[in-house]
Design an enzyme around this catalytic site. Structure first.
Site, PDB file in Angstrom:
ATOM      1  CB  SER A   1      -0.973   0.013   1.182  1.00 59.27           C
ATOM      2  OG  SER A   1      -2.096  -0.788   0.899  1.00 59.27           O
TER       3      SER A   1
ATOM      4  CE  LYS B   1      -1.679   3.968   2.558  1.00 59.18           C
ATOM      5  NZ  LYS B   1      -1.748   3.032   3.707  1.00 59.18           N
ATOM      6  CB  THR B   2       1.246   1.500   6.991  1.00 58.29           C
ATOM      7  OG1 THR B   2      -0.148   1.633   6.722  1.00 58.29           O
ATOM      8  CG2 THR B   2       1.611   2.266   8.251  1.00 58.29           C
ATOM      9  N   GLY B   3       2.292  -0.079   4.626  1.00 56.82           N
ATOM     10  CA  GLY B   3       1.999  -1.070   3.602  1.00 56.82           C
ATOM     11  C   GLY B   3       2.202  -2.462   4.151  1.00 56.82           C
TER      12      GLY B   3
END
Length: 252
Positions: free
Chosen positions: A61, A199-201
């Site tokens: 993501s 942002k995390t992913g």
């Protein structure tokens, strides 16, 4: 004089190794395999742990950062507040099961939202944007709706930061208003003494936390990739990054 210079160099290198040891201790104490890179905006100060320039990973993501710009540039959505109608299909993550905006889709990592637009963008245009952005290995794969999740797209820790630099400086080949919209929805921590755009992913064993942090007098870029072996590891994507900033005395 020569002795003094050598002494200063030795003291500097010793302190860097001491910092590296402290960062390593954070990861090992929590039984996490990972790598982190932190760079000042002028590139004069860099901290890193366990970085291998030859390693690259599924962006998961974190690809929503460039993907948001592509969706906006293609005119598929006008701004961060336009409603993305829910298709009525129940999914395992409750926040996805309702209408979204670009802002909520980004913050909740709403897969179906971005997949809807991926079908409209198409593989050809994605390759064009990936080349323009110089993003990762510029590969997609067989499924245009999943190439950032389990397709062929890969990106290194260092390349995450290289791309974030272009976002922060608004130096990407898209309209600046779209970059500013992205920045608005990337602002995830607005603390008294610092702000974080991030942002995390997560996909399989690949876990990410990437972005940039601004204090009163300095901007720092960061990318943390960790190996996810169980769901409880997910919290360490951000937690280890913030703790590393504290170890480095960048934030209190």
């Amino acid at each position: 004089m020569k002795y003094l210079v050598l002494l200063v160099m030795w003291a500097f290198s010793t302190s860097i190794y001491a910092v590296d040891d402290e960062i390593e201790s954070l990861y090992k104490a929590n039984n996490i395999n990972g790598s982190i890179l932190i760079e000042s905006i002028d590139s004069k100060v860099k901290y890193q742990y366990n970085i291998n320039d030859k390693e690259s990973f599924i962006p998961a993501s974190t690809f929503k950062i460039p993907n948001t710009l592509i969706i906006l540039e293609e005119g598929l959505i006008k701004d961060q507040f336009e409603v993305i109608k829910w298709d009525g299909k129940e999914r395992e993550y409750a926040p996805w099961n309702k209408d979204q905006t670009l802002k909520s889709a980004f913050q909740y990592s709403c897969v179906w939202c971005y997949q809807r637009y991926a079908k409209l963008i198409g593989d050809g245009k994605y390759h064009t944007y990936l080349r323009k952005f110089n993003y990762g290995n510029i590969l997609t794969g067989d499924d245009v709706t999943r190439f950032w999740l389990d397709g062929e797209l890969r990106i290194s820790v260092k390349d995450q930061i290289n791309f974030l630099r272009k976002v922060q400086a608004e130096e990407l080949p898209v309209q600046k208003e779209h970059i500013r919209t992205l920045k608005n929805i990337m602002l995830t921590d607005n603390q008294k003494h610092y702000k974080i755009w991030s942002k995390t992913g997560w996909s399989g064993k690949d876990g990410w936390y990437v972005g940039y942090l601004v204090t009163s007098n300095k901007t720092w870029f960061f990318a943390n990739h960790i190996e996810i072996n169980k769901k409880s590891d997910l919290g360490f994507r951000k937690e280890l990054t913030i703790e590393t900033f504290r170890v480095l005395d960048i934030i209190q």
